[in-house]
Design a protein around this motif. Structure first.
Motif, PDB file in Angstrom:
ATOM      1  N   ALA A  62      -4.554  77.581 119.671  1.00 40.36           N
ATOM      2  CA  ALA A  62      -5.618  78.572 119.478  1.00 40.36           C
ATOM      3  C   ALA A  62      -6.996  77.934 119.570  1.00 40.36           C
ATOM      4  N   THR A  63      -7.069  76.629 119.405  1.00 43.96           N
ATOM      5  CA  THR A  63      -8.345  75.917 119.444  1.00 43.96           C
ATOM      6  C   THR A  63      -8.683  75.425 120.842  1.00 43.96           C
ATOM      7  N   VAL A  64      -7.681  74.947 121.596  1.00 45.91           N
ATOM      8  CA  VAL A  64      -7.979  74.303 122.883  1.00 45.91           C
ATOM      9  C   VAL A  64      -7.755  75.207 124.088  1.00 45.91           C
ATOM     10  N   LEU A  65      -6.907  76.216 123.979  1.00 42.43           N
ATOM     11  CA  LEU A  65      -6.658  77.101 125.117  1.00 42.43           C
ATOM     12  C   LEU A  65      -7.731  78.193 125.176  1.00 42.43           C
ATOM     13  N   PRO A  66      -8.008  78.724 126.373  1.00 42.99           N
ATOM     14  CA  PRO A  66      -9.068  79.733 126.508  1.00 42.99           C
ATOM     15  C   PRO A  66      -8.807  80.970 125.642  1.00 42.99           C
ATOM     16  N   ALA A  67      -9.833  81.414 124.935  1.00 40.49           N
ATOM     17  CA  ALA A  67      -9.701  82.602 124.093  1.00 40.49           C
ATOM     18  C   ALA A  67      -9.417  83.842 124.929  1.00 40.49           C
ATOM     19  N   SER A  68      -9.801  83.802 126.222  1.00 41.32           N
ATOM     20  CA  SER A  68      -9.588  84.961 127.092  1.00 41.32           C
ATOM     21  C   SER A  68      -8.113  85.247 127.332  1.00 41.32           C
ATOM     22  N   LEU A  69      -7.234  84.294 127.012  1.00 43.31           N
ATOM     23  CA  LEU A  69      -5.796  84.530 127.164  1.00 43.31           C
ATOM     24  C   LEU A  69      -5.299  85.557 126.151  1.00 43.31           C
ATOM     25  N   GLY A  70      -5.990  85.698 125.046  1.00 43.15           N
ATOM     26  CA  GLY A  70      -5.509  86.566 123.983  1.00 43.15           C
ATOM     27  C   GLY A  70      -4.391  85.882 123.206  1.00 43.15           C
ATOM     28  N   ALA A  71      -4.049  86.457 122.064  1.00 44.18           N
ATOM     29  CA  ALA A  71      -3.027  85.848 121.215  1.00 44.18           C
ATOM     30  C   ALA A  71      -1.686  85.739 121.922  1.00 44.18           C
ATOM     31  N   GLY A  73      -1.094  85.581 125.193  1.00 46.13           N
ATOM     32  CA  GLY A  73      -1.153  84.592 126.259  1.00 46.13           C
ATOM     33  C   GLY A  73      -1.115  83.176 125.737  1.00 46.13           C
ATOM     34  N   VAL A  74      -1.802  82.932 124.624  1.00 44.51           N
ATOM     35  CA  VAL A  74      -1.783  81.609 124.011  1.00 44.51           C
ATOM     36  C   VAL A  74      -0.378  81.279 123.528  1.00 44.51           C
ATOM     37  N   ARG A  75       0.283  82.270 122.934  1.00 45.97           N
ATOM     38  CA  ARG A  75       1.644  82.055 122.445  1.00 45.97           C
ATOM     39  C   ARG A  75       2.588  81.741 123.608  1.00 45.97           C
ATOM     40  N   THR A  76       2.457  82.469 124.709  1.00 52.21           N
ATOM     41  CA  THR A  76       3.310  82.225 125.873  1.00 52.21           C
ATOM     42  C   THR A  76       3.079  80.827 126.438  1.00 52.21           C
ATOM     43  N   ALA A  77       1.818  80.430 126.560  1.00 49.10           N
ATOM     44  CA  ALA A  77       1.505  79.097 127.083  1.00 49.10           C
ATOM     45  C   ALA A  77       2.068  78.010 126.173  1.00 49.10           C
ATOM     46  N   THR A  78       2.017  78.235 124.859  1.00 50.41           N
ATOM     47  CA  THR A  78       2.543  77.255 123.915  1.00 50.41           C
ATOM     48  C   THR A  78       4.064  77.179 123.992  1.00 50.41           C
ATOM     49  N   ASP A  79       4.710  78.335 124.105  1.00 48.74           N
ATOM     50  CA  ASP A  79       6.168  78.359 124.251  1.00 48.74           C
ATOM     51  C   ASP A  79       6.601  77.577 125.493  1.00 48.74           C
ATOM     52  N   ARG A  80       5.868  77.740 126.579  1.00 47.35           N
ATOM     53  CA  ARG A  80       6.218  77.055 127.822  1.00 47.35           C
ATOM     54  C   ARG A  80       6.008  75.550 127.696  1.00 47.35           C
ATOM     55  N   PHE A  81       4.985  75.161 126.982  1.00 51.36           N
ATOM     56  CA  PHE A  81       4.759  73.725 126.766  1.00 51.36           C
ATOM     57  C   PHE A  81       5.906  73.123 125.963  1.00 51.36           C
ATOM     58  N   VAL A  82       6.333  73.815 124.922  1.00 53.08           N
ATOM     59  CA  VAL A  82       7.442  73.316 124.100  1.00 53.08           C
ATOM     60  C   VAL A  82       8.719  73.226 124.924  1.00 53.08           C
ATOM     61  N   ALA A  83       8.990  74.264 125.738  1.00 52.13           N
ATOM     62  CA  ALA A  83      10.192  74.252 126.576  1.00 52.13           C
ATOM     63  C   ALA A  83      10.147  73.096 127.566  1.00 52.13           C
ATOM     64  N   TRP A  84       8.973  72.841 128.135  1.00 57.29           N
ATOM     65  CA  TRP A  84       8.835  71.722 129.082  1.00 57.29           C
ATOM     66  C   TRP A  84       9.048  70.390 128.381  1.00 57.29           C
ATOM     67  N   ALA A  85       8.442  70.210 127.211  1.00 59.76           N
ATOM     68  CA  ALA A  85       8.583  68.949 126.481  1.00 59.76           C
ATOM     69  C   ALA A  85      10.025  68.736 126.029  1.00 59.76           C
ATOM     70  N   ASP A  86      10.682  69.793 125.554  1.00 63.87           N
ATOM     71  CA  ASP A  86      12.072  69.673 125.113  1.00 63.87           C
ATOM     72  C   ASP A  86      13.014  69.394 126.286  1.00 63.87           C
ATOM     73  N   GLY A  87      12.680  69.913 127.452  1.00 67.16           N
ATOM     74  CA  GLY A  87      13.532  69.720 128.620  1.00 67.16           C
ATOM     75  C   GLY A  87      13.235  68.455 129.413  1.00 67.16           C
ATOM     76  N   TYR A  88      12.223  67.708 129.004  1.00 70.80           N
ATOM     77  CA  TYR A  88      11.854  66.492 129.728  1.00 70.80           C
ATOM     78  C   TYR A  88      12.959  65.448 129.639  1.00 70.80           C
ATOM     79  N   ASP A  89      13.242  64.810 130.757  1.00 68.86           N
ATOM     80  CA  ASP A  89      14.284  63.785 130.834  1.00 68.86           C
ATOM     81  C   ASP A  89      13.630  62.412 130.898  1.00 68.86           C
TER      82      ASP A  89
END
Length: 220
Positions: A62-71, A73-89
């Protein structure tokens, strides 16, 4: 696309934004029409600790991502980051690139350091702001991040894997996404995703208004 009557300043800003996004795309982007799911965790990597403290990570997002994404959009971007980090080999063999024939490997798992940095942000917030990072105001969280990132270069975003701090990794991961490109260009360009041949000569659709899906707009 930019119109001809836009001034040099607008063109420079456009090129600067597109350049930053292009750097990140090399790290997270995929080939067009190739859908990549997060890597499956096999037995050899079952010992990895997955996930993050979502209360802290959501506050960071909520601090570093653009506020224009809305709550949402920020949640979706964060979910995708977690999925990418968890899936990293970690230390997986890279695909062979042009210009070299030797076998190269991906970096080690960055997630443990990122989790430690989240905890450090919370500790720093409690000491400097007298409040938890998640419970702090946006201004307080920004001040904490400014102190934590004071030695980082601000010239351009690193790749997500090249980021030395989770705040930069999260922002870089989103900046390389199709959603970030669409927002920067003001149209549904969605690089790295499939487009049917019938759409090849059609100009990209404008961004859907808030609350209206792209599929609904495409039919209008």
């Amino acid at each position: 696309m930019m119109s001809r009557n836009e001034g040099p300043s607008a063109r420079r800003q456009f090129l600067k934004t597109a350049g930053v996004l292009a750097v990140g795309t090399a790290a997270v982007g995929s080939t067009a029409c190739q859908v990549k799911e997060p890597a499956q965790v096999d037995e050899s990597s079952a010992a990895r600790t997955l996930g993050f403290d979502r209360t802290l990570l959501d506050a960071l997002a909520a601090t570093v991502l653009p506020a224009s994404l809305g709550a949402a959009g920020v949640r979706t971007a964060t979910d995708r980051f977690v999925a990418w980090a968890d899936g990293y080999d970690p230390v997986a063999e890279e695909m062979h690139g042009y210009g070299y024939s030797d076998i190269r490997y991906l970096p080690a798992d960055p997630a443990p350091a990122w989790r430690a940095q989240l905890d450090a942000l919370d500790a720093l917030s409690r000491k400097s702001q007298r409040v938890s990072f998640a419970g702090a105001t946006t201004e307080q969280r920004t001040a904490v991040l400014a102190a934590a990132l004071r030695d980082e270069s601000g010239e351009r975003l690193p790749t997500p894997l090249g980021a030395r701090h989770i705040a930069l990794a999260l922002l870089a991961h989103w900046s390389a996404s199709p959603d970030a490109w669409n927002l920067a260009l003001g149209a549904q360009v969605s690089p790295g995703t499939c487009r049917v041949l019938d759409d090849a000569r059609r100009a990209p659709l404008p961004l859907a208004p808030a609350g209206v899906s792209n599929a609904v707009e495409a039919k209008s």
